[in-house]
Design an enzyme around this catalytic site. Structure first.
Site, PDB file in Angstrom:
ATOM      1  N   HIS A 122      13.327  11.744   3.254  1.00  0.00           N
ATOM      2  CA  HIS A 122      12.713  13.012   3.611  1.00  0.00           C
ATOM      3  C   HIS A 122      12.517  13.936   2.418  1.00  0.00           C
ATOM      4  CE1 HIS A 122      10.590  15.292   6.383  1.00  0.00           C
ATOM      5  NE2 HIS A 122      11.073  16.346   5.789  1.00  0.00           N
ATOM      6  N   HIS A 157      15.213  13.310  11.825  1.00  0.00           N
ATOM      7  CA  HIS A 157      14.061  13.428  12.732  1.00  0.00           C
ATOM      8  C   HIS A 157      13.152  12.206  12.642  1.00  0.00           C
ATOM      9  CE1 HIS A 157      11.596  15.752   9.474  1.00  0.00           C
ATOM     10  NE2 HIS A 157      11.370  14.486   9.390  1.00  0.00           N
ATOM     11  N   HIS A 158      13.423  11.325  11.678  1.00  0.00           N
ATOM     12  CA  HIS A 158      12.692  10.060  11.631  1.00  0.00           C
ATOM     13  C   HIS A 158      13.325   9.035  12.572  1.00  0.00           C
ATOM     14  CE1 HIS A 158      10.329  11.057   7.994  1.00  0.00           C
ATOM     15  NE2 HIS A 158      11.358  11.818   7.731  1.00  0.00           N
ATOM     16  N   HIS A 199       0.845  -1.205   0.000  1.00  0.00           N
ATOM     17  CA  HIS A 199       0.000   0.000   0.000  1.00  0.00           C
ATOM     18  C   HIS A 199       0.878   1.252   0.000  1.00  0.00           C
ATOM     19  CE1 HIS A 199      -2.920   3.030   1.116  1.00  0.00           C
ATOM     20  NE2 HIS A 199      -2.255   3.286   2.221  1.00  0.00           N
ATOM     21  N   ASP A 234       7.887  21.440 -26.258  1.00  0.00           N
ATOM     22  CA  ASP A 234       8.001  20.112 -25.672  1.00  0.00           C
ATOM     23  C   ASP A 234       9.009  20.212 -24.533  1.00  0.00           C
ATOM     24  OD1 ASP A 234       7.990  17.335 -25.229  1.00  0.00           O
ATOM     25  OD2 ASP A 234       7.650  16.946 -27.343  1.00  0.00           O
ATOM     26  N   TYR A 270       8.923  15.696   0.189  1.00  0.00           N
ATOM     27  CA  TYR A 270       8.720  16.999  -0.444  1.00  0.00           C
ATOM     28  C   TYR A 270       8.563  16.876  -1.953  1.00  0.00           C
ATOM     29  CZ  TYR A 270       9.085  19.029   4.028  1.00  0.00           C
ATOM     30  OH  TYR A 270       8.799  19.352   5.322  1.00  0.00           O
ATOM     31  N   GLU A 294      12.035  12.963  -0.445  1.00  0.00           N
ATOM     32  CA  GLU A 294      10.960  12.277  -1.165  1.00  0.00           C
ATOM     33  C   GLU A 294       9.595  12.816  -0.729  1.00  0.00           C
ATOM     34  OE1 GLU A 294      10.697   9.934  -3.485  1.00  0.00           O
ATOM     35  OE2 GLU A 294       8.551   9.618  -3.228  1.00  0.00           O
ATOM     36  N   LYS A 316       3.549  29.944   3.185  1.00  0.00           N
ATOM     37  CA  LYS A 316       2.708  29.587   2.036  1.00  0.00           C
ATOM     38  C   LYS A 316       1.240  29.532   2.447  1.00  0.00           C
ATOM     39  CE  LYS A 316       4.426  27.133  -1.244  1.00  0.00           C
ATOM     40  NZ  LYS A 316       5.169  28.154  -1.982  1.00  0.00           N
ATOM     41  N   SER A 345      -1.260  26.927  -5.683  1.00  0.00           N
ATOM     42  CA  SER A 345      -0.912  28.313  -6.017  1.00  0.00           C
ATOM     43  C   SER A 345      -1.455  28.712  -7.375  1.00  0.00           C
ATOM     44  CB  SER A 345       0.608  28.499  -6.017  1.00  0.00           C
ATOM     45  OG  SER A 345       1.149  28.088  -4.800  1.00  0.00           O
ATOM     46  N   ARG A 385       1.902   1.164  15.171  1.00  0.00           N
ATOM     47  CA  ARG A 385       1.557   1.026  13.764  1.00  0.00           C
ATOM     48  C   ARG A 385       1.984  -0.347  13.256  1.00  0.00           C
ATOM     49  NH1 ARG A 385       5.884   4.936  10.681  1.00  0.00           N
ATOM     50  NH2 ARG A 385       4.589   4.365   8.915  1.00  0.00           N
ATOM     51  N   THR A 420       6.702  26.907   5.187  1.00  0.00           N
ATOM     52  CA  THR A 420       5.425  26.257   4.895  1.00  0.00           C
ATOM     53  C   THR A 420       4.272  27.110   5.421  1.00  0.00           C
ATOM     54  OG1 THR A 420       6.637  24.205   5.257  1.00  0.00           O
ATOM     55  CG2 THR A 420       4.280  24.031   4.941  1.00  0.00           C
ATOM     56  N   TRP A 472       7.201  -0.041   3.500  1.00  0.00           N
ATOM     57  CA  TRP A 472       7.751   0.710   2.371  1.00  0.00           C
ATOM     58  C   TRP A 472       9.131   1.241   2.701  1.00  0.00           C
ATOM     59  CZ3 TRP A 472       9.272   5.730   1.161  1.00  0.00           C
ATOM     60  CH2 TRP A 472       9.090   6.697   2.156  1.00  0.00           C
ATOM     61  N   SER A 502      13.991   6.218 -13.531  1.00  0.00           N
ATOM     62  CA  SER A 502      12.972   6.971 -14.264  1.00  0.00           C
ATOM     63  C   SER A 502      12.802   8.361 -13.665  1.00  0.00           C
ATOM     64  CB  SER A 502      11.664   6.192 -14.216  1.00  0.00           C
ATOM     65  OG  SER A 502      10.564   7.034 -14.330  1.00  0.00           O
ATOM     66  N   SER A 503      12.798   8.450 -12.327  1.00  0.00           N
ATOM     67  CA  SER A 503      12.614   9.757 -11.686  1.00  0.00           C
ATOM     68  C   SER A 503      13.794  10.679 -11.946  1.00  0.00           C
ATOM     69  CB  SER A 503      12.459   9.587 -10.180  1.00  0.00           C
ATOM     70  OG  SER A 503      11.231   9.036  -9.895  1.00  0.00           O
TER      71      SER A 503
END
Lengths: 551, 279
Positions: free
Chosen positions: A257, A306-307, A81, A110, A261, A259, A335, A272, A454, A332, A144, A173-174
């Site tokens: 981390h 921080h994880h 998931h 293009d 963002y 990721e 924004k 926006s 969890r 943040t 994950w 790919s990314s």
């Protein structure tokens, strides 16, 4: 505006009758719009698959006992998931919408490297196929995040290997997409499109490109090391031979981390774009919006640990990471306030994209607050690895990213197809999604406070009521998604062409390209002379009088 | 927001080159098959190598066709760009690619530093510089020195090859490029020989310690980058016999040369950090 509509109408009708795509057109296409379309369609299919997994998880968790699936399947469901929703839904959707919209918004024909772009698309599909193969050959068990002792010990488990290889393909790919985004924004802007005339969605594409090329190599190395340790006897993480499992967490979160963002930054760009259009006002603090995205991206590379407050790493590291994490709340917050200030005294039109954007603001704010709470070490030590984290993360990624993705679908659907999605069904979709998601993810916060860990299938009956509530919320959310699917098919069957610029937007993609755009995007490359959000700059006399009366 | 202006001279006319290309798709399929094959090899399945070879073959054919097509058509119009500054797009691209690769190697160097520090804290000794028999094993020697000479001098020759091309000295350019390719091949050969020597003669295999594992991973990753550079330079050399490069169209060579210098810099870091432990 009406002139543009008439002028393009004939061209587009002509193009519409002329165009009979061959199957190989889609397979071999290098057109960013087609590539974007395939990305979006494929990612939506995977979203349904990932949603079905979430549904199975929620069915299992509806009651305290383990009665729906066994433990191995449950681990597999949780792992897949997360993987599908992150790597096969939000990331490719983001790549798709950027491919479709960004070249149009900067006035380019293009992407800078169309063939590399096509390669990125098919590598993504290859990686997704490898990941989906785990459903047949055995799902990965390690979540994950695939923390090291879990992912390296069971060497016979083929699901883990498939997961590693699939993620490697998606990572390549990314990186290809990221390179393409950056070079396109840097080099292919239309004449007159200066840096600070770029729409904020283009800014977010640029920043996402940076995050992709800098974060993805870390996961490539990490998974290479896991693979070598699994099959070739190398040691990186196994403590028995001098390795250290905490190294895995450092490397993983250095990717992980940024990721996060990668997933949320395009949402910032989408919101926006939408809020000024439906408030008929220029975005508030444009430059600050652009700079805050850059600052967030920069900081996102400096707060991975921080994880890991409870991982057993050197505790002296915790404090700087906590402080940096709290600092990232500042741009943040800027924004959030700027979006609200954009709406302040604007003329609000509550069409479906705007409704979803408002939903985004609410749920993302809750998710952000949860993040600040989790950032403080003393609290985190108590609620880390509980459902509080799950709740926070889903508020940010579902309430943030996915809500913005829905807004983007409703906003740009007329651009992509020439048809407008039904507003009534869109409102039903929003209602079910918003109520369902809050009902699902809000109870998780106090479940976590009460101590529910969890990734468990079997829990104390103490948590039963809140879990049942979350499961009901999940069902509501899943039902709501059917409205989007139905809306899509009904709209395509009706074939009622909408106006060329149904939202009256001032973006280049609306004013200078037909809907759907021709293969070359523009007949003539536009020359940009104004700022991106000049809504209501010429104040009508009545509004001016009102403004005077208000002081 | 903007106005169209058909009389603006800064916009070059768009050349239509079609919006389809079969090779990216084919290359991706090939890569996926090869990856599946490698997985089966790791799981000791008999068809693993076959699948790997088929997939890699498809991938290589597709990439080769892709590259030759690029060489054949006028690169400036390849993407139908509106921007006349095409060459600078290639340079930006390789610049960002190098940045990405820096993070790739950075993550592996970080692994090395972390495990070295971990060793010092938990075992008191510096590193596990031991082979299977537990004897202290020195990795610095003749082959790394030779390899350093090969790679550094190849960086010099590729630079002067580019200079020669710019000044239209075509013969000199081809000779210098050929020397660069040979030096690159010598480097890869030296590396393979070194591995053979370490693993078979000295019993210093990747499995003996965390240091050995990091050493082999880092040097192999670097070696594969050298190999990729050799393939690119070789295809440019072959293309130069078909006049694909000229004093005005040398962007492919300058991009490859920037990349080659980067690979050289990584090697020097590798020598300083892993072989000589200066840092």
């Amino acid at each position: 505006m009406s002139e543009t509509t008439v002028e393009h109408h004939g061209h587009q009708e002509h193009g519409h009758h002329d165009y009979k795509p061959h199957w190989s057109d889609w397979l071999f296409t290098t057109d960013a719009k087609k590539i974007g379309f395939i990305y979006i369609i494929m990612s939506f299919v995977y979203f349904i698959v990932g949603g079905a997994l979430a549904g199975m998880i929620r069915i299992e968790l509806a009651t305290p006992k383990m009665d729906f699936v066994d433990g191995v399947t449950y681990n597999g469901l949780v792992s897949m998931h997360g993987t599908i929703m992150i790597f096969m839904w939000v990331m490719p959707f983001v790549a798709g919408i950027i491919n479709f919209v960004m070249p149009l918004q900067i006035g380019a024909r293009d992407m800078a490297f169309p063939r590399l772009n096509a390669m990125g698309l098919w590598l993504f599909n290859a990686g997704a196929l490898v990941l989906l193969a785990t459903f047949l050959l055995g799902m990965p068990q390690a979540g994950w995040t695939s923390y090291a002792p879990l992912s390296t010990l069971d060497k016979k488990e083929i699901g883990m290997d498939l997961w590693i290889l699939g993620i490697q393909l998606l990572g390549v790919s990314s990186i290809m997409s990221g390179l393409n985004f950056i070079v396109t924004v840097v080099k292919l802007r239309a004449p007159g499109m200066t840096w600070f005339r770029m729409p904020l969605f283009v800014w977010s594409s640029l920043v996402v490109g940076w995050l992709m090329i800098l974060a993805m190599p870390a996961i490539a190395v990490t998974l290479l090391e896991v693979f070598l340790e699994r099959h070739f006897g190398f040691t990186f993480f196994g403590p028995a031979h001098g390795g250290d499992p905490i190294l895995y967490q450092h490397l993983f979160w250095f990717f992980g981390h940024p990721e996060v963002y990668i997933l949320i930054m395009p949402a910032f760009g989408i919101i926006s774009e939408i809020i000024p259009v439906f408030s008929r006002k220029p975005v508030f603090g444009y430059k600050l919006m652009a700079w805050s995205m850059i600052l967030i991206a920069f900081l996102s590379f400096l707060l991975w640990a921080h994880h890991m407050f409870s991982s057993g790493m050197d505790p002296r590291l915790s404090l700087p990471f906590m402080i940096l994490t709290m600092i990232i709340g500042v741009p943040t917050g800027v924004k959030m306030f700027n979006w609200m200030a954009t709406m302040w005294r604007g003329k609000l039109y509550l069409d479906s994209p705007m409704i979803f954007s408002l939903g985004f603001l609410i749920t993302f704010a809750v998710g952000g607050f949860g993040g600040i709470i989790l950032a403080s070490i003393p609290i985190d030590l108590h609620i880390t690895n509980t459902y509080f984290v799950v709740g926070h993360m889903h508020y940010v990624l579902f309430g943030g990213s996915v809500m913005a993705i829905f807004a983007a679908i409703y906003f740009w659907f007329p651009k992509m197809t020439g048809y407008k999605l039904n507003e009534k069904l869109a409102l039903w979709h929003f209602g079910f999604t918003f109520i369902g998601s809050n009902l699902t993810f809000l109870p998780m916060h106090w479940l976590g406070m009460l101590g529910m860990p969890r990734r468990v299938a079997d829990y104390d009956p103490l948590y039963a009521n809140d879990n049942l509530m979350a499961s009901i919320g999940g069902a509501i959310m899943g039902f709501g998604t059917l409205f989007l699917v139905a809306n899509y098919f009904l709209t395509l069957r009706k074939k009622e062409r909408c106006a060329e610029n149904p939202w009256n937007s001032k973006g280049l993609e609306w004013t200078h390209a037909s809907s759907p755009p021709s293969a070359n995007n523009f007949d003539e490359i536009p020359i940009v002379t104004t700022d991106p959000y000049d809504y209501g700059v010429l104040t009508p006399p009545k509004a001016a009088k009102e403004a005077k009366a208000h002081g | 927001m903007a106005d169209s202006n058909s009389h603006n001279s800064s916009v070059t006319p768009y050349t239509h080159l079609g919006h389809t290309n079969p090779w990216p798709f084919t290359a991706s399929v090939g890569l996926m098959v090869a990856v599946f094959g490698l997985l089966l090899v790791a799981l000791k399945s008999p068809v693993g190598w076959m699948l790997t070879i088929i997939g890699a073959g498809v991938f290589l054919i597709a990439v080769f066709s892709w590259v030759t097509m690029l060489v054949r058509e006028d690169i400036g119009e390849a993407t139908g760009l509106t921007n006349p500054e095409f060459p600078s797009i290639g340079r930006w691209m390789v610049g960002f690619l190098i940045l990405s690769e820096t993070f790739l190697f950075g993550a592996l160097f970080a692994t090395y530093f972390y495990l070295r520090n971990h060793d010092q804290v938990y075992t008191g000794s510096l590193l596990h510089f031991y082979n299977l028999e537990g004897k202290v094993f020195e990795i610095w020697g003749l082959f790394p020195i030779l390899n350093t000479i090969f790679l550094v001098s190849s960086s010099v020759t590729v630079h002067f090859a580019e200079e020669a091309l710019r000044h239209g000295k075509e013969k000199l350019f081809q000779i210098l490029l050929a020397i660069t390719v040979v030096l690159g091949v010598l480097f890869v050969g030296g590396q393979v020989y070194e591995y053979y020597n370490f693993a078979v003669n000295e019993h210093f295999t990747p499995q003996v310690s965390t240091f050995a594992g990091t050493f082999y991973t880092l040097t192999t990753l670097h070696g594969s980058h050298v190999l990729a550079g050799v393939i690119v330079l070789t295809s440019l050399l072959v293309g130069s016999f078909y006049k694909s490069l000229s004093p005005k169209r040398h962007i492919a060579l300058s991009v490859a040369s920037i990349y080659w210098h980067f690979v050289d810099v990584i090697w020097i870091l590798l020598v300083a950090i892993i072989y000589l432990r200066y840092i």
